[in-house]
Scaffold this active site. Structure first.
Site, PDB file in Angstrom:
ATOM      1  N   SER A 305      25.549  49.686  78.564  1.00  0.00           N
ATOM      2  CA  SER A 305      25.586  48.606  77.580  1.00  0.00           C
ATOM      3  C   SER A 305      24.185  48.353  77.050  1.00  0.00           C
ATOM      4  CB  SER A 305      26.123  47.328  78.215  1.00  0.00           C
ATOM      5  OG  SER A 305      25.126  46.710  79.020  1.00  0.00           O
ATOM      6  N   ASP A 306      24.085  47.738  75.889  1.00  0.00           N
ATOM      7  CA  ASP A 306      22.777  47.243  75.465  1.00  0.00           C
ATOM      8  C   ASP A 306      22.517  45.946  76.232  1.00  0.00           C
ATOM      9  OD1 ASP A 306      20.353  46.995  74.151  1.00  0.00           O
ATOM     10  OD2 ASP A 306      21.197  47.514  72.205  1.00  0.00           O
ATOM     11  N   TRP A 307      21.305  45.456  76.142  1.00  0.00           N
ATOM     12  CA  TRP A 307      20.853  44.325  76.954  1.00  0.00           C
ATOM     13  C   TRP A 307      21.817  43.127  76.811  1.00  0.00           C
ATOM     14  CZ3 TRP A 307      15.943  43.873  79.623  1.00  0.00           C
ATOM     15  CH2 TRP A 307      15.722  42.614  80.182  1.00  0.00           C
TER      16      TRP A 307
END
Length: 774
Positions: A305-307
């Protein structure tokens, strides 16, 4: 001692289990909502992965899917309370599979030892970091590198970044960003390859190969990450993190190609996007992550996932709480949770409740462990922790020379009237004006978190190397006010013109003025969208004041996105696009200005005349009313207050020499649309008096198709180096890989019909011919 015994037992069990699997091969794993058969069960790595997986508890499996940001000084005292203490305990339990933003051999070694020597199974961490365009030694920003159109140089740049990052203990980068974007308002255009899917795909392959090399287990390579899957570059209004709403044709023909190319190049990881697509956040989008990536493209790495993007699905309005967000994300194919803590908190209970199948967890963990094996971390978890390598590799002379090479190749000569460039090497009085001319920080770019501040060579320092002229420097005006930082908004100077007079006086005394204007390094990048694309602050006013006293101006642009510089194009005789070029920026710019390097860069993004034209791109659709029917009639696709055409077209870039194109040949070897082969040849001559390099570009247009096609599509390019007077025949082949397109079901199709062919030095300066397929 107890932990060492556990490790010995685990290794013994692994060996026995691996032997059992060799004798009794598994034909097929249990099915789940995903395709879990894309990984080759018969490979040695996968046997080891399955053996290890059989020893793991559910909590330990979920731990591999959990990524934490660096959270304390791991060489100092152990945390006693708070989130840091909780994360530390998770490390010891084997509940952390990866960490990011831990860097330097000492720090990485310390945290890796906790995972390997204090957890039950001793599974090593994969250490991630944003190595976007360099670690300590900075290359040009990726958009600038794309302007080189030099795939070997781009690959070399990634190799340098990988060598330095791996020497600092890092083995995974969150790059390359392969998002196609047509909107210069979006700050992250600086991190990609521009607006074209064909060029973007070629550059994606080069960067993946550069980071990962031929052997990922070597200690000078790192795992790459293709991001952001998918559509992030099409954020509405160019506003970062905003909604994306696009058609199927755009998705398959413009957005997907660089991602698919990265997959075919063997990229080990993908990162999902912050945006939604078709009303579903990318992090929870099964169509993207399972149907396309893992099933259709047979991607066998893992998706991170992105942050915090898993928890952001709550704000999107797609998940009611963190538990539901975790359920949606994992079932959709998001294998690792970056910094939202939801997998480690909720997945075990979701499995026990039956909302998530354990086979889905197993699939994610297999993918993660596989990459760790391929990195060689199980053979030697400390292979990236060599202090001598860290000392000798990072910042080496060879690395500095490599980034200087790509920096020179990334510079684009936009305009050169009266042959003002190159500058004479002696006998001239030169006024150098602009705060960016002495700036040693901005050239490092936006993603420079591994670099030291103020370590770039400034333009002033680069020009001072040339001793034959009188060089006068005047700042003129600050671009920004106060200290700039990666996470803070940049405050622009919009009022202070107190140092204009000094700059004007220097210009009055000079034969030639070099003005370095544009954006500070942190004015483009993530979270840095703009509604204006002109020179920020008082810089335009400064330019006009200097022009009043000296019209022999060379404008050097430092920026991370296309700018709208109509006034400058109309008045300034020489304009150089120099981007943010990294550690050797000043030397690269000076060598181009003085002619020691003949500029060869070409624009990877269109430069608009006005921000109101954005998104603007060369491969647009023709529409039903494309041309002016009559000067007094308004019913056609146009603006009433601006031209439709760009200021500088995609592919534009001049040289200190000239190139002539002639004898365009289109040879239809096979005109069947089922197996087409069309040869294209053109003679290119260096018609000037200097050696130079020209990027010869091939475009096509499919005139009539079941899905409307753009007016031009890049389908080939070649860098040709020519001596004065030298002629070269440049050849291209168009075939089934370049003449088709994706239909709205995502299937590649080739259709009979009529095609135009265009060859030239930019998308708007071309010779044309045609052919037909039957």
């Amino acid at each position: 001692m107890r932990n060492k015994i556990f490790i010995i037992i685990a290794i013994t069990l692994l060996t026995l289990t691996a032997s059992f699997v060799q004798i009794h091969p598994v034909s097929k794993r249990p099915s789940s909502s995903s395709s879990t058969d894309v990984i080759n069960i018969d490979s040695d790595v996968n046997r080891k992965v399955d053996s290890l997986l059989s020893l793991m508890t559910l909590e330990e499996k979920i731990g591999q899917m959990n990524q934490y940001n660096g959270f304390w000084d791991v060489t100092g005292p152990k945390p006693k309370d708070g989130m840091a203490a909780k994360k530390y305990e998770h490390l010891r339990k084997g509940w952390v599979g990866s960490m990011l933003n831990v860097r330097g051999v000492e720090e990485v070694l310390s945290v890796q030892k906790i995972a390997v020597e204090e957890s039950r199974l001793g599974i090593p961490l994969i250490i991630g970091f944003d190595v976007i365009h360099g670690y300590k030694t900075m290359s040009p920003i990726p958009l600038a590198e794309a302007a080189s159109w030099d795939l070997q140089a781009i690959q070399k740049s990634a190799e340098v970044a990988a060598a330095e990052a791996s020497a600092a203990g890092i083995n995974w980068t969150f790059a390359p960003m392969v998002d196609i974007s047509r909107d210069a308002r979006w700050g992250r255009v600086m991190e990609g390859a521009g607006e074209d899917p064909f060029l973007g795909a070629k550059i994606a392959i080069a960067r993946v190969k550069g980071f990962q090399g031929e052997d990922l287990s070597k200690n000078n390579t790192i795992a790459a990450c293709a991001k952001h899957f998918a559509g992030y570059g099409f954020a509405e209004a160019g506003r970062d993190y905003n909604t994306v709403d696009i058609g199927t044709s755009t998705l398959h023909n413009i957005i997907f190609p660089p991602f698919k190319a990265a997959t075919q190049a063997g990229v080990k990881t993908f990162m999902n996007a912050f945006n939604e697509l078709n009303g579903i956040p990318a992090t929870g989008n099964k169509f993207l992550q399972r149907d396309i990536l893992k099933d259709s493209w047979n991607f066998d790495g893992f998706m991170v996932s992105d942050w915090g993007s898993i928890t952001e699905m709550i704000a999107h309005g797609h998940a009611k709480d963190g538990k539901k967000a975790a359920e949606i994300a994992v079932n959709a194919g998001s294998d690792m949770d970056m910094e939202s803590y939801l997998y480690v908190e909720h997945l075990a209970s979701l499995v026990k409740e039956g909302s998530v199948q354990e086979s889905t967890i197993n699939d994610a963990v297999r993918r993660i462990l596989k990459v760790k094996y391929e990195l060689g971390l199980f053979d030697d978890p400390y292979r990236y922790c060599n202090k001598e390598r860290e000392r000798t590799v990072i910042g080496s002379k060879a690395n500095q020379e490599a980034v200087l090479d790509i920096a020179k190749k990334s510079i684009v000569l936009l305009k050169n009237e009266k042959q003002l460039l190159p500058l004479k090497k002696e006998g001239q009085k030169i006024a150098l004006i602009g705060a960016l001319a002495s700036d040693k920080n901005s050239p490092l770019g936006s993603w420079r978190i591994g670099a030291d501040d103020d370590t770039a060579v400034s333009v002033l320092e680069g020009m001072q190397e040339y001793k034959g002229n009188t060089l006068m420097y005047a700042k003129g005006a600050d671009v920004s006010v106060g200290k700039t930082a990666f996470i803070k908004e940049v405050k622009i100077n919009t009022t202070d013109t107190s140092e204009f007079n000094e700059a004007v006086k220097a210009a009055q005394q000079a034969d030639v003025v070099v003005m370095v204007l544009g954006e500070v390094g942190f004015q483009s990048g993530e979270g840095r969208s703009r509604t204006e694309l002109d020179l920020p602050g008082v810089q335009q006013e400064l330019l006009e004041e200097v022009y009043k006293v000296n019209k022999n101006i060379v404008l050097v642009l430092n920026n991370g996105r296309p700018l709208a510089i109509n006034w400058a194009d109309e008045h300034i005789p020489a304009i150089v696009e120099a981007w943010h070029l990294g550690s050797q920026s000043g030397h690269a710019i000076a060598q181009v200005l003085y002619g020691d390097y003949n500029p060869s860069g070409k624009l990877p993004m269109t430069f608009p005349r006005h921000v109101g034209q954005t998104p603007m791109y060369y491969n647009y659709k023709n529409t039903g009313r494309p041309v002016e029917p009559d000067p007094d009639v308004v019913f056609w696709s146009h603006y009433s207050d601006q031209k439709n055409s760009p200021l500088y077209a995609f592919g534009h870039g001049l040289s200190y020499t000239t190139f002539t194109y002639e004898n365009l040949e289109v040879i239809p070897v096979n005109t069947s649309h089922k197996a087409p082969k069309i040869e294209v040849a053109v003679d290119v001559t260096n018609s000037g008096d200097r050696e130079g390099k020209e990027v010869v570009q091939l475009y096509i247009r499919d005139l009539f198709a079941s899905i409307t096609r753009p007016v031009k599509e890049l389908k080939g390019f070649e860098m040709s180096s020519l001596q004065p007077g030298e002629k070269k025949k440049v050849r291209f082949v168009l075939d089934s890989t370049t003449l088709g397109f994706y239909n709205n079901d995502g299937h590649w199709v080739l259709e009979p019909g009529e095609f135009n062919v265009f060859v030239g030095g930019s998308s708007d300066e071309t010779m044309a011919s045609d052919f037909s397929l039957n």
